[in-house]
Design a protein around this motif. Structure first.
Motif, mmCIF file in Angstrom:
data_model
loop_
_atom_site.group_PDB
_atom_site.id
_atom_site.type_symbol
_atom_site.label_atom_id
_atom_site.label_comp_id
_atom_site.label_asym_id
_atom_site.label_seq_id
_atom_site.Cartn_x
_atom_site.Cartn_y
_atom_site.Cartn_z
ATOM 1 N N UNK A 195 0.438 -5.045 -6.762
ATOM 2 C CA UNK A 195 -0.405 -4.439 -7.797
ATOM 3 C C UNK A 195 -1.642 -3.780 -7.197
ATOM 4 N N UNK A 200 -0.026 -0.390 -5.696
ATOM 5 C CA UNK A 200 0.463 0.561 -6.693
ATOM 6 C C UNK A 200 -0.618 1.564 -7.069
ATOM 7 N N UNK A 201 -1.874 1.193 -6.853
ATOM 8 C CA UNK A 201 -2.978 2.096 -7.205
ATOM 9 C C UNK A 201 -3.349 3.038 -6.064
ATOM 10 N N UNK A 202 -2.662 2.911 -4.920
ATOM 11 C CA UNK A 202 -2.986 3.806 -3.802
ATOM 12 C C UNK A 202 -2.134 5.064 -3.900
ATOM 13 N N UNK A 203 -2.695 6.171 -3.395
ATOM 14 C CA UNK A 203 -1.984 7.443 -3.445
ATOM 15 C C UNK A 203 -0.700 7.387 -2.632
ATOM 16 N N UNK A 204 0.340 7.944 -3.191
ATOM 17 C CA UNK A 204 1.588 8.060 -2.453
ATOM 18 C C UNK A 204 2.501 6.859 -2.579
ATOM 19 N N UNK A 205 2.121 5.872 -3.395
ATOM 20 C CA UNK A 205 2.973 4.692 -3.552
ATOM 21 C C UNK A 205 3.978 4.947 -4.681
ATOM 22 N N UNK A 206 5.231 5.100 -4.307
ATOM 23 C CA UNK A 206 6.287 5.326 -5.295
ATOM 24 C C UNK A 206 6.811 3.988 -5.771
ATOM 25 N N UNK A 207 7.011 3.879 -7.081
ATOM 26 C CA UNK A 207 7.322 2.565 -7.625
ATOM 27 C C UNK A 207 8.146 2.691 -8.895
ATOM 28 N N UNK A 208 9.118 1.795 -9.046
ATOM 29 C CA UNK A 208 9.774 1.697 -10.356
ATOM 30 C C UNK A 208 10.174 0.270 -10.657
#
Lengths: 456, 456
Positions: A169, A172-180
């Motif tokens: 968590x 997830x707030x950093x640039x470039x972090x892809x998540x699903x």
């Protein structure tokens, strides 16, 4: 000495801490929950999982394999129950291989004991991550009992804190972090079949039992004490669903109609059903798995998958072994270790995640079908006659350490062969006839079939 | 009186607050950033966006349309610059329609003024959401200047707080919340072309300028004062990329080689390039958009899209208008309002998200191609001859309020027609020849082509 903080002392966190300590690092372990060993008897829930080759091989490296096998019940196949109570046995392997059914909390307790007694690690429980400074690798923990907040700085922080990872968590707030994260529209509850009864299907202890009913299903896992832990999988909404079954009468009627030979065996059906919350099924994929050369995620935190293929813990344990090998190869070049780790694992864990979705539907909808069973027979015959050249997907995933993506790719190349043979078997009412034998020989002559041999 | 808290006073939050106040609700608005109006001149950055029919129609409802048009520069097409400096004009519409280029901060400032002066709303700035109790709809805000923490309870809380929504970060931890965020491997920086120069391409103010160069591109948006704001889109890594261009010399060489007719026009090329951080491109999809009947997400918080189709603000403004209509229909049945809102919007915003990814690639790679330009000519001819039966995708998205998904579906059914005609045009070196005319007539005779008429 390099200091590593492991966040999470579940299955993967405990094993990872052991691997790291074995490498000589100073290891601190924090777990947000209370010590599971103090509550083993209290919770009344025995959630089961199955271990297979990948997981056991990782456990063997730290000397935990034998003890864990002793805590498990080997299951050599699945026993399919139809509504009339007829049983069909489907062996898992072609050489009498087994998967190992074990209590999740029992396995976790064993690993915690091993970490503390065998490796001198100390696990701090009730410590919840409430802050993380990514660049300095400083973590802020709050004790859930005392409320006390403490800060800890390390050379590396590894988040093995599961599908709802606190470390993730922050990433997830950093640039470039892809998540699903994707939930399934079904969930499941554990129901216990008490020990003692020795008659009928209950005497078949070395098997997983499955009652496939299309929109829902029941799975029974054997326990070492002779009891079974069952998972009732039903939709979250609709009819039947956790929403539609709200009274004891609804429940009894549903269970008796759907699983008549199991209905009378449950120890505390209504109590367990109405007390236990449903378990949700979630698929998590993300990238990158690391932040700089200080923060790494591992296990369910980066690749939560459905339990349908029995691979969750195995994939996480395999992660630990792969990471350990890379530490051996790259020494203190953590930047390379983290990048190579994701390179080695991500394509594989994404592949198993997708396979688990497919397999869940197969388990629920197809394992009772004649075509499914005939296909399995063909694959068994192929494996028997061409043991070095044809491996069915389930065996590659479960009884080898062939990388997941490669196993799935190999299976794709084999699909044409078995579908061709399935048609012949359907036409000839079975797998033992000259036409099918000739076709099999001819098809296998053209099939290189050795893509996986090296990695096995 | 029902109290609604709107979190976020960006474009969508400001407009939403106005819509809600107009309906008679008590509305509180919190914004985590300082008042943008106090910093309009300071930041030196004028990020531009384009408004089209959907966005303007929503603004018209609250009486903001005319004023916003006055703050905008209409652009009737794109002017494509090749490396040799040749210009090709591609009209956006078939009936002289325009899109409206406007400064993002200028538009936001106007909406804040309207909210306060026109609708008596009060926006509280520098208030960051630090906690949210979902079931009681109580939000905890921290003032970023004073540090003061305050709690606010409302009947509804609506998160219009953008792609990095704090409200969504609370929902993401709830069971059943499906979510994905995907970054693109490219980003962009704003670069200013100063006003004053009237010669050459700079005199072409009623157009968006585009320099497509396959792996990268430059886009120029006209400003009302005669200046242009350009977006330089390049990869985040590789060569060329934000990583590879690190010195003023690298930058000058790259810009001169790639965009020679723009290179000399930049006001403060190096300063802007090295001072402005890159903007990232992110696609966000999620579901559900609401929690119970108290919490709702809207705008970029649930459907952040690439800026390539100029739809981000338009989609968010359209959200506001749709929600307002549903409030009118369902009164105080918020459960239905929230469900119908997602039903009405999600398939459409998912569809535009995917289209923006495709269109970004098309802009960067294809708009300079002969085949692309010929296809556009065919579509213009079709639209001219069959104005009620053939609409090209760009026009449906930009100059109508046909739901996004329906526009894309209509375009799919039209694809066979234009691809057939493209082959004939290529064969005959153009769109004006009897063979193509006959084929067009025959193809259009068979094409029902009215799927979108009702919604237009």
């Amino acid at each position: 000495m390099e200091k590593v903080i492991v966040v999470g002392a579940g299955l993967v966190g405990s094993l990872l801490a052991i691997f790291l300590k074995k490498r000589g690092f100073e290891v601190e372990v924090f777990e947000r929950n209370p010590d599971i060993r103090e509550h083993l008897q209290v919770s009344g829930r025995s959630i089961n999982l199955t271990l297979c080759e990948r997981g056991l091989r990782a456990l063997d490296i730290v000397g935990a394999g034998e003890a864990v096998r002793d805590l498990s019940v080997p299951a050599y196949g699945r026993l399919v129950h139809d509504v009339a109570g007829n049983l069909t046995f489907q062996p898992y392997g072609n050489r009498n291989e087994a998967i190992y059914s074990i209590s999740r909390s029992g396995l976790n307790a064993y690993l915690l004991d091993l970490a503390e007694s065998g490796y001198g690690l100390e696990v701090q429980f009730n410590e919840k991550c409430v802050g993380l400074d990514l660049s300095s690798a400083t973590i802020e923990m709050q004790n859930r009992v005392s409320g006390h907040i403490s800060r800890h700085k390390a050379d590396r922080i590894i988040g093995a804190d599961g599908a709802f990872s606190a470390i993730r968590f922050h990433l997830i707030k950093t640039y470039g972090f892809n998540y699903s994260q994707q939930y399934w529209e079904q969930g499941y509850k554990e129901l216990t079949v008490a020990l003692g009864a020795e008659s009928g299907w209950l005497s078949e202890r070395n098997a997983l039992h499955i009652w496939p009913r299309r929109q829902y299903m029941l799975i029974g896992f054997p326990n070492v004490d002779g009891s079974f832990t069952c998972s009732l999988h039903i939709p979250l909404k609709g009819d039947p669903s956790f929403q539609s079954i709200t009274t004891e009468k609804d429940l009894t009627r549903f269970v008796q109609a759907s699983f008549p030979d199991a209905a009378e065996r449950f120890a505390n059906l209504a109590e367990e059903y109405f007390t236990n919350p449903p378990n949700y099924m979630i698929t998590i994929k993300c990238s990158p798995w690391s932040h700089g050369d200080r923060i790494l995620l591992i296990g369910d935190a980066v690749h939560a998958i459905y339990p349908s293929y029995g691979q969750g813990a195995n994939a996480g344990f395999e992660d630990c072994a792969v990471l350990d090998t890379l530490i051996g190869e790259y020494g203190d070049d953590w930047h390379s270790i983290f990048l190579r780790f994701e390179e080695a694992r991500k394509a594989n864990t994404d592949a198993i995640a997708d396979l688990c979705v497919e397999h869940f539907i197969e388990l629920r909808d197809d394992v009772g079908n004649p075509a499914f069973q005939l296909r399995k027979q063909i694959e068994r015959k192929l494996s028997r006659l061409y043991p070095d050249r044809y491996k069915d997907l389930y065996s590659m995933i479960t009884f080898t350490c062939i990388p997941y993506a490669q196993a799935i790719e190999t299976d794709r190349t084999q699909r044409a062969i078995r579908e061709r043979l399935l048609k012949l078997a359907q036409k000839n009412n079975g797998i033992d006839n000259p036409e099918l034998d000739r076709a099999m020989e001819s098809l296998m002559r053209e099939y290189p079939g050795l893509a996986h041999a090296a990695a096995d």
